[in-house]
Design a protein around this motif. Structure first.
Motif, short mmCIF file in Angstrom:
data_model
loop_
_atom_site.label_atom_id
_atom_site.label_comp_id
_atom_site.label_asym_id
_atom_site.label_seq_id
_atom_site.Cartn_x
_atom_site.Cartn_y
_atom_site.Cartn_z
N GLY A 50 2.77 4.98 -7.36
CA GLY A 50 1.92 4.78 -8.41
C GLY A 50 1.15 3.57 -8.34
O GLY A 50 2.32 2.47 -8.18
N PRO A 51 -0.06 3.07 -8.47
CA PRO A 51 -0.56 1.71 -8.43
C PRO A 51 -0.43 0.94 -9.85
O PRO A 51 -0.55 -0.40 -9.53
CB PRO A 51 -2.20 1.91 -8.13
N ALA B 11 -8.26 7.22 -5.56
CA ALA B 11 -7.61 8.47 -6.35
C ALA B 11 -8.52 8.90 -7.66
O ALA B 11 -8.05 9.91 -8.15
CB ALA B 11 -6.15 8.26 -6.66
N GLY C 33 0.83 -1.07 0.11
CA GLY C 33 -0.15 0.05 0.14
C GLY C 33 0.93 1.32 0.20
O GLY C 33 0.77 1.92 -0.84
N PRO C 34 1.72 1.43 0.94
CA PRO C 34 2.67 2.57 0.92
C PRO C 34 3.49 2.70 -0.33
O PRO C 34 3.52 4.08 -0.67
CB PRO C 34 3.28 2.64 2.15
N PRO D 208 -2.92 -1.51 -3.66
CA PRO D 208 -2.96 -0.62 -4.57
C PRO D 208 -4.14 -0.30 -5.54
O PRO D 208 -4.36 0.84 -5.84
CB PRO D 208 -1.87 -1.11 -5.50
N SER E 25 -6.46 1.93 -3.39
CA SER E 25 -5.84 3.41 -3.57
C SER E 25 -6.11 4.06 -4.80
O SER E 25 -6.48 4.96 -4.83
CB SER E 25 -4.06 3.20 -3.20
N ALA E 26 -6.06 3.07 -6.01
CA ALA E 26 -6.12 3.79 -7.20
C ALA E 26 -7.69 4.05 -7.42
O ALA E 26 -8.03 5.14 -8.03
CB ALA E 26 -6.01 2.67 -8.27
N ALA F 158 2.80 1.63 -3.24
CA ALA F 158 1.87 2.07 -4.52
C ALA F 158 1.56 3.53 -4.29
O ALA F 158 1.37 4.49 -5.25
CB ALA F 158 0.78 1.21 -4.50
N GLU F 159 1.27 4.01 -3.15
CA GLU F 159 1.00 5.58 -2.95
C GLU F 159 2.22 6.43 -3.38
O GLU F 159 2.11 7.43 -3.87
CB GLU F 159 0.65 5.78 -1.42
N ARG F 160 3.56 6.00 -3.24
CA ARG F 160 4.61 6.71 -3.60
C ARG F 160 4.91 6.70 -4.82
O ARG F 160 5.30 7.68 -5.60
CB ARG F 160 5.74 6.22 -2.75
N SER G 25 -2.80 7.80 -14.11
CA SER G 25 -3.55 8.71 -12.90
C SER G 25 -4.28 9.73 -13.83
O SER G 25 -3.82 10.45 -14.84
CB SER G 25 -2.53 9.31 -12.23
#
Length: 477
Positions: free
Chosen positions: A328-329, A384, A321-322, A377, A380-381, A324-326, A456
């Motif tokens: 991108g997923p 986002a 998770g972290p 990820p 998170s995607a 992918a945040e940094r 994104s």
């Protein structure tokens, strides 16, 4: 003496209560996988019946998931949550008492509806009961407990069957439910959300449409793919799903806001979730039985070996998770699905009579790591890709689509197995699982290619929703 104030203690009791409820619902999906062979032997169930034992729960969960949150907003989240717990508990008792597979399937469907009511409201009630500055810790506890349920499901199922019988896979929910209901009554305050009209026509169209298609896929091999029953069932299902899309485009209060799909990132992420659950969950349905049929393992031994897979997921997910945040997923989702495709192909080709189970450790770990690289990820995607006030709707749609992917995976891969193999002997079983698991690998491989299309993009605008809270579970079933 504790210096923590009573409201603070009540707050953490709320976190524990909703987390245990989520644990129970999440556990109940995977706990059944290791009990399928025992249920088949005890109730004389066919492969088709076993598919319905799994799909009745998952399909009901998927269809009821999105409107369940709206019911809580309208009638009160606490009251709706209690009703979901009562239904899930009663349905669990009915499943434990089922004298035949038909009644077991019916009870599993009611469990799915109860679970769909419970799951989204655990996060909503947690968010309402915990101050913003403490919410990160609370969400960490909630997410971790759900992850443990995913990892421990097969092991708990195997242990229960070994100690007692398959009936206790369902009986264990009853005392938990009976403890949770009064705890919710005492500890959780009532709250309401936006009272939007319920989309009952949409619910009926999508529910009956999916049921028609899945019924046709499961019965197709036995009835004949050109039989009037199968052609009529699949045809009616497709028509009803088309009517669902038509209706959702026109109603003022859609169950699934279709303008969410104007965002490329949202579309790709939902396809990723569908393909992952299709290929992976459909394969697990067969592989959990293969461990017992090929090696002669009991349910507990099977659960212990499946822990290699689910444990790898639990171990890697917190890091995925972290990262992918940094970064991108996109590459995480594509890489995770590619690893699952490689793992399933590996399993298909090494599985043979006389093999050692240790030959499956490598692909099991690989598959578990691949799942972990997709879960966090992709969540998170999804978030986002939409505006914050639409996070709850987006999460609900994403979770429902993933559950539908699991339903289709079990149905389609079960059909591939039935066309090529049988339960007559270990070799006949392998003859069926080889093409079925390869089909699962092909689907996850396709998902990896789709994931590469993710870019994104700016969230689509949407109507502001008061009391906006992500309402749906980020963990898989």
């Amino acid at each position: 003496m504790s210096t923590e104030s009573p409201p603070s203690r009540m707050r953490w009791l709320t976190v524990v209560t909703v987390s245990v409820a989520l644990f129970m619902v999440t556990l109940d999906n995977l706990i059944v996988t290791v009990g399928l062979s025992t249920i088949r032997a005890d109730l004389g169930a066919s492969l088709e019946s076993l598919e319905w034992t799994v799909n009745a729960y998952t399909l009901a969960f998927a269809v009821a998931l999105i409107p369940a949150a709206s019911l809580g907003d309208r009638f009160g989240r606490k009251k709706t949550f209690i009703a979901g717990l009562a239904l899930f508990t009663a349905a669990s008792a009915a499943a434990a008492l089922a004298p035949n597979v038909d009644l077991l399937v019916a009870a599993r469907m009611l469990q799915g509806v109860g679970g769909a009511v419970i799951a989204p409201l655990t996060l909503t009630l947690l968010a309402a009961g915990v101050p913003k500055e403490k919410r990160g810790i609370a969400l960490g506890i909630w997410s971790a407990i759900s992850g443990v349920a995913v990892a421990m499901g097969p092991l708990v199922g195997g242990a229960v069957i070994e100690i007692a019988s398959w009936h206790w896979m369902f009986w264990i929910n009853v005392p938990i439910g009976l403890i949770l209901i009064p705890a919710v009554v005492r500890q959780i305050k009532e709250s309401y959300g936006e009272k939007a009209p319920l989309d009952l026509p949409g619910f009926a169209f999508v529910g009956l449409g999916l049921l028609g298609v899945v019924f046709g896929l499961i019965r197709g091999e036995a009835e004949g793919w050109t039989s009037p029953l199968i052609v009529g069932s699949i045809g009616a299902g497709v028509v009803l799903l088309a009517l669902f899309v038509w209706w959702e485009r026109r109603t003022l209060s859609p169950m699934v806001p279709l303008n969410l799909f104007q965002n490329r990132g949202f579309v790709v992420t939902n396809l990723v979730g569908f393909f992952m659950m299709f290929g992976t969950f459909g394969s697990i349905f067969l592989l959990s039985q293969q461990l017992q049929f090929l090696f002669g393992y009991d349910a507990l031994d099977t659960g212990l070996r499946m822990l290699v897979w689910t444990g790898a997921t639990l171990a890697v997910a917190p890091f995925a998770g972290p990262l992918a945040e940094r970064y991108g997923p996109r590459l995480f989702m594509a890489g995770g699905l590619a690893l699952q495709a490689i793992a399933l192909t590996w399993i298909a080709f090494v599985s043979e009579l006389g093999m050692s189970w240790t030959e499956l450790i490598g692909p099991f770990v690989l598959a578990g790591v691949g799942m972990a690289l997709v879960f966090a990820p992709s969540a998170s995607a999804v978030l986002a890709s939409v505006r914050p006030e639409r996070a709850g709707q987006a999460s609900g749609v994403n979770n429902a689509i993933r559950e539908v992917g699991a339903v289709f995976g079990v149905a389609v891969l079960g059909t591939v197995f039935a066309a090529n193999g049988a339960f007559d002997s270990p070799q006949a079983f392998l003859d069926g699982t080889f093409p079925a698991v390869l089909a699962g690998a092909a689907v996850t491989g396709l998902g990896a290619l789709v994931a590469l299309l993710h870019r994104s993009s700016h969230p689509q605008p949407g109507p502001t929703k008061t009391d906006a809270t992500p309402e749906l579970v980020g963990q898989p079933h």
